[in-house]
Scaffold this motif. Structure first.
Motif, PDB file in Angstrom:
ATOM      1  N   GLU A 216       0.833  -1.208   0.000  1.00  0.00           N
ATOM      2  CA  GLU A 216       0.000   0.000   0.000  1.00  0.00           C
ATOM      3  C   GLU A 216       0.870   1.261   0.000  1.00  0.00           C
ATOM      4  OE1 GLU A 216      -3.217  -0.039  -0.224  1.00  0.00           O
ATOM      5  OE2 GLU A 216      -3.869  -2.016   0.469  1.00  0.00           O
ATOM      6  N   VAL A 217       0.311   2.327  -0.551  1.00  0.00           N
ATOM      7  CA  VAL A 217       1.001   3.610  -0.614  1.00  0.00           C
ATOM      8  C   VAL A 217       0.050   4.703  -0.136  1.00  0.00           C
ATOM      9  CG1 VAL A 217       2.342   5.188  -2.066  1.00  0.00           C
ATOM     10  CG2 VAL A 217       2.162   2.771  -2.691  1.00  0.00           C
ATOM     11  N   MET A 218       0.527   5.545   0.753  1.00  0.00           N
ATOM     12  CA  MET A 218      -0.240   6.732   1.120  1.00  0.00           C
ATOM     13  C   MET A 218       0.192   7.855   0.182  1.00  0.00           C
ATOM     14  SD  MET A 218      -2.506   8.351   2.860  1.00  0.00           S
ATOM     15  CE  MET A 218      -2.920   7.332   4.282  1.00  0.00           C
ATOM     16  N   LEU A 219      -0.735   8.266  -0.658  1.00  0.00           N
ATOM     17  CA  LEU A 219      -0.455   9.314  -1.638  1.00  0.00           C
ATOM     18  C   LEU A 219      -1.059  10.641  -1.198  1.00  0.00           C
ATOM     19  CD1 LEU A 219      -1.260   7.451  -4.993  1.00  0.00           C
ATOM     20  CD2 LEU A 219       0.991   7.820  -3.957  1.00  0.00           C
ATOM     21  N   VAL A 220      -0.384  11.716  -1.569  1.00  0.00           N
ATOM     22  CA  VAL A 220      -0.890  13.065  -1.324  1.00  0.00           C
ATOM     23  C   VAL A 220      -1.109  13.723  -2.684  1.00  0.00           C
ATOM     24  CG1 VAL A 220      -0.414  15.322  -0.322  1.00  0.00           C
ATOM     25  CG2 VAL A 220       0.333  13.260   0.859  1.00  0.00           C
ATOM     26  N   SER A 221      -2.258  14.331  -2.880  1.00  0.00           N
ATOM     27  CA  SER A 221      -2.539  14.979  -4.159  1.00  0.00           C
ATOM     28  C   SER A 221      -1.606  16.163  -4.368  1.00  0.00           C
ATOM     29  CB  SER A 221      -3.990  15.452  -4.205  1.00  0.00           C
ATOM     30  OG  SER A 221      -4.168  16.615  -3.408  1.00  0.00           O
ATOM     31  N   LYS A 222      -1.381  16.498  -5.611  1.00  0.00           N
ATOM     32  CA  LYS A 222      -0.478  17.607  -5.925  1.00  0.00           C
ATOM     33  C   LYS A 222      -0.977  18.915  -5.312  1.00  0.00           C
ATOM     34  CE  LYS A 222      -2.609  18.636 -10.414  1.00  0.00           C
ATOM     35  NZ  LYS A 222      -2.374  18.776 -11.880  1.00  0.00           N
ATOM     36  N   ASN A 223      -2.302  19.043  -5.165  1.00  0.00           N
ATOM     37  CA  ASN A 223      -2.854  20.275  -4.603  1.00  0.00           C
ATOM     38  C   ASN A 223      -2.645  20.380  -3.095  1.00  0.00           C
ATOM     39  OD1 ASN A 223      -3.860  21.092  -7.121  1.00  0.00           O
ATOM     40  ND2 ASN A 223      -5.736  19.902  -6.841  1.00  0.00           N
ATOM     41  N   ALA A 224      -2.415  19.236  -2.439  1.00  0.00           N
ATOM     42  CA  ALA A 224      -2.230  19.243  -0.981  1.00  0.00           C
ATOM     43  C   ALA A 224      -0.778  18.976  -0.595  1.00  0.00           C
ATOM     44  CB  ALA A 224      -3.138  18.204  -0.339  1.00  0.00           C
ATOM     45  N   ALA A 225       0.093  18.838  -1.570  1.00  0.00           N
ATOM     46  CA  ALA A 225       1.481  18.453  -1.305  1.00  0.00           C
ATOM     47  C   ALA A 225       2.209  19.432  -0.394  1.00  0.00           C
ATOM     48  CB  ALA A 225       2.234  18.298  -2.619  1.00  0.00           C
ATOM     49  N   ALA A 226       1.864  20.687  -0.474  1.00  0.00           N
ATOM     50  CA  ALA A 226       2.558  21.691   0.332  1.00  0.00           C
ATOM     51  C   ALA A 226       2.098  21.689   1.783  1.00  0.00           C
ATOM     52  CB  ALA A 226       2.343  23.085  -0.266  1.00  0.00           C
ATOM     53  N   THR A 227       0.886  21.178   2.035  1.00  0.00           N
ATOM     54  CA  THR A 227       0.336  21.229   3.392  1.00  0.00           C
ATOM     55  C   THR A 227       0.389  19.886   4.115  1.00  0.00           C
ATOM     56  OG1 THR A 227      -1.880  20.867   2.481  1.00  0.00           O
ATOM     57  CG2 THR A 227      -1.210  23.142   2.858  1.00  0.00           C
ATOM     58  N   ILE A 228       0.509  18.800   3.374  1.00  0.00           N
ATOM     59  CA  ILE A 228       0.581  17.477   4.008  1.00  0.00           C
ATOM     60  C   ILE A 228       1.959  16.886   3.753  1.00  0.00           C
ATOM     61  CG2 ILE A 228      -0.383  15.151   4.124  1.00  0.00           C
ATOM     62  CD1 ILE A 228      -3.020  16.255   3.183  1.00  0.00           C
ATOM     63  N   THR A 229       2.786  16.943   4.766  1.00  0.00           N
ATOM     64  CA  THR A 229       4.146  16.418   4.640  1.00  0.00           C
ATOM     65  C   THR A 229       4.417  15.263   5.598  1.00  0.00           C
ATOM     66  OG1 THR A 229       4.992  18.065   6.220  1.00  0.00           O
ATOM     67  CG2 THR A 229       5.030  18.654   3.872  1.00  0.00           C
ATOM     68  N   SER A 230       3.440  14.953   6.459  1.00  0.00           N
ATOM     69  CA  SER A 230       3.542  13.831   7.390  1.00  0.00           C
ATOM     70  C   SER A 230       2.126  13.487   7.856  1.00  0.00           C
ATOM     71  CB  SER A 230       4.415  14.184   8.587  1.00  0.00           C
ATOM     72  OG  SER A 230       3.709  15.013   9.492  1.00  0.00           O
ATOM     73  N   PRO A 231       1.919  12.334   8.485  1.00  0.00           N
ATOM     74  CA  PRO A 231       0.592  11.986   8.987  1.00  0.00           C
ATOM     75  C   PRO A 231       0.026  13.005   9.981  1.00  0.00           C
ATOM     76  CG  PRO A 231       1.930  10.026   8.855  1.00  0.00           C
ATOM     77  CD  PRO A 231       2.855  11.172   8.576  1.00  0.00           C
ATOM     78  N   ALA A 232       0.892  13.754  10.645  1.00  0.00           N
ATOM     79  CA  ALA A 232       0.401  14.778  11.568  1.00  0.00           C
ATOM     80  C   ALA A 232      -0.434  15.823  10.846  1.00  0.00           C
ATOM     81  CB  ALA A 232       1.582  15.442  12.273  1.00  0.00           C
TER      82      ALA A 232
END
Length: 334
Positions: free
Chosen positions: A109-125
């Motif tokens: 499995e892979v946890m992916l972050v959308s390109k639009n949220a990449a700047a705000t989601i950098t860890s599970p926190a």
């Protein structure tokens, strides 16, 4: 449910015919939690082995493992190809099922972050306040997402889980900004990564990535069945497992190109064939060579499940009843 037609699995494997065959046995139906997912590829290959043994096996598919689990509990199918963690979750609910053969000890499995949220989601926190995609509520992607969030100090109410299945529905949910991040598997992950529509936040497609995320190897994809059915159909269970073990051996003795060449085009629809081959080639080493349960695997899964499921934490889980290596050991002797 969509049926995996025999014609669609007309795979020229060059297999030898097993010596023992089952006598006019009852039909066995196995439901796969997404037949086109690479992590469940052994279910595609095993179909031909079942036929060679004279087993009447119908392989059907649902988009998520939890849906397949529900079908099994209702008696609609006899077994499920899904994640091992469901055997523990079900035992906590008073339902005894057991894994008969393990396909892998990494989730894939892979946890992916959308390109639009990449700047705000950098860890599970950073999941706090976000909508996160999973195949289905109560699925293994749900379990793993909740665990990763809990390790980052988040409570379940800090984020929103959305059931978006896998494949095109997952991709559209991310494209339409209905989810900021989500957990999925191959080939869905490669489709989004290759188009630069998402980036990898947590990668559990390898042993190192799994240990980093979960603290140890984590047995996942497998065939699990009700213990009562297994006890009443020992011969059929043994032949089912033998078919899966032979499929696993095939995966370890053939190249990704050879394997993909015999798959129906529908298994990599929407993705460039070369990209599918690349994804499969990367995952092939993580398929089990013999189908046995890794020694500390059940304890690791119990630890994860106890963290996110109070019912599991309170239950007196007997791990010995959640899996058996008896059938794979028998298959090794054949």
């Amino acid at each position: 449910m969509r049926r995996l037609a025999t014609a669609a699995v007309g795979i020229s494997l060059g297999m030898c015919l097993f010596a023992s065959r089952v006598d006019a046995s009852e039909r066995v139906t196995i439901m796969v939690g997404g037949i086109d997912k690479i992590i469940y590829l052994p279910a595609v290959l095993a179909k031909r082995y079942f036929e060679k043994q004279g087993l009447d096996v119908d392989v059907v598919t649902e988009s998520a493992g939890v849906n397949a689990e529900d079908e099994m509990i209702a008696g609609g199918v006899q077994g499920v190809v899904g994640f091992y963690d469901h055997t523990i979750d079900l035992q906590a609910k008073g339902i005894e099922v057991e894994s008969l053969v393990q396909f892998s000890d990494v989730p894939g499995e892979v946890m992916l972050v959308s390109k639009n949220a990449a700047a705000t989601i950098t860890s599970p926190a950073d999941f706090k306040g976000q909508a996160l995609g999973v195949t289905s509520l109560g699925s293994s992607t749900d379990f793993l997402t909740e665990y990763l969030a809990s390790q980052a100090g988040l409570d379940h109410d800090d984020y929103r889980l959305k059931a978006v299945d896998a494949g095109t529905t997952f991709i559209n949910a991310m494209r339409e900004n209905r989810i900021a991040a989500g957990m999925t598997t191959e080939p869905t992950a490669s489709r989004l990564i290759s188009s630069a529509e998402a980036r990898v936040l947590i990668d559990m497609r390898t042993a190192d990535g799994t240990r980093s995320a979960l603290g140890a190897l984590y047995p996942t994809s497998c065939l699990y069945m009700p213990s009562s059915w297994v006890n009443a159909h020992r011969r059929e269970a043994a032949l089912l497992v033998r078919g899966f073990v032979m499929a696993l051996r095939y995966l370890h003795t053939h190249s990704a190109e050879q394997i993909v060449a015999m798959l129906p085009r529908s298994y990599y629809a929407g993705i460039d064939k070369a990209l599918y081959v690349k994804a499969l080639k990367a995952y092939l080493p993580w398929f089990s060579a013999d189908g046995t349960m890794p020694a500390d695997g059940p304890k690791t899964v119990l630890r994860v499940m106890s963290t996110i499921r109070p019912q599991v934490k309170k239950a007196n889980i007997d791990l010995k009843k959640t899996y058996t290596d008896m059938f794979v050991n028998e298959a090794a002797k054949q």
